[in-house]
Design an enzyme around this catalytic site. Sequence first.
Site, PDB file in Angstrom:
ATOM      1  N   PRO A   2       0.829  -1.215   0.000  1.00  0.00           N
ATOM      2  CA  PRO A   2       0.000   0.000   0.000  1.00  0.00           C
ATOM      3  C   PRO A   2       0.862   1.264   0.000  1.00  0.00           C
ATOM      4  O   PRO A   2       1.793   1.379   0.790  1.00  0.00           O
ATOM      5  CB  PRO A   2      -0.797  -0.113   1.304  1.00  0.00           C
ATOM      6  CG  PRO A   2      -0.702  -1.539   1.713  1.00  0.00           C
ATOM      7  CD  PRO A   2       0.603  -2.038   1.183  1.00  0.00           C
ATOM      8  N   GLU A   3       0.562   2.182  -0.920  1.00  0.00           N
ATOM      9  CA  GLU A   3       1.275   3.456  -1.015  1.00  0.00           C
ATOM     10  C   GLU A   3       0.285   4.572  -0.642  1.00  0.00           C
ATOM     11  O   GLU A   3      -0.799   4.292  -0.137  1.00  0.00           O
ATOM     12  CB  GLU A   3       1.827   3.642  -2.430  1.00  0.00           C
ATOM     13  CG  GLU A   3       2.768   2.497  -2.850  1.00  0.00           C
ATOM     14  CD  GLU A   3       3.326   2.653  -4.258  1.00  0.00           C
ATOM     15  OE1 GLU A   3       3.424   3.798  -4.735  1.00  0.00           O
ATOM     16  OE2 GLU A   3       3.654   1.631  -4.883  1.00  0.00           O
TER      17      GLU A   3
END
Length: 263
Positions: A2-3
């Site tokens: 996840p960014e």
Amino acid sequence: MPELPEVETVVRGIAPLIVGQTIGEVRLFSRFVTRGGFEETAQALRGTRIEAVERRGKHILITLDRGFLHLHLGMTGKLLWNAPAGPHTRAILQLTDGVLIFDDIRQFGRLEAAKVLPAGVSNLGPDPLDLDFEAFFQRLKRHKGGIKPLLLNQSFLRGMGNIYTDEALFAAAIHPRAKAQRISRRRAAKLFQSIQEILRMAIEHRGSSVSDYVDSSGERGGFQNLHQVYGKENQPCPRCGGPIRRIVIAQRGTHLCPRCQRA
Ligand SMILES: [Zn+2]
């Protein structure tokens, strides 16, 4: 992993549900994920009231009436509201009106109770969505190294990871091996604009689900369908039709069009 857009989606989903609630029983199951002892962590959290939930780069910072709860989703972490616990559940937090579950298959995530703002959060660089171009360009000029590792460096900018770095460099037609310092003002402006546009668009599409990312209600994102180069090795470049290549830079798989992107 996840960014920024994925973490933003999780935070936007969870914040309105949990702010104002009090943490009750805390059950912790992973020594990899939990920073600090189980009993100390549970004790620090129990009885506290949730005042705010924010994204700081790729980190989730929950402000309590005493101290903070700091979460990082790592590679495969999921923060789920009122989901059933499963074999990969690493923490269960009973709140006033429901249960917050931290699931993490690979256990690179992090859960930490802290009295003061944890170093992992306070040492981060600026958020790419809050920065202006002049500040970005001045920061770029101070770095001799390659642009891709720099964009991944969380003390340079917080929130960018492999997907959005590859997509932004493609959009700006900049080779990921280009030296940061040598990028002209005009090309840096294009890069900065691409970073902001791509991140905003990805947030609108509720992030990218390339492996197992889901939001707090268990829903997948949609931005993976709009990726131009990430994960597209040997597929035609949407701009020139040549093959997308995958190379390794700073130990990270990097997708690019060698014809369209130049140093
Ligand atoms: Zn191309």
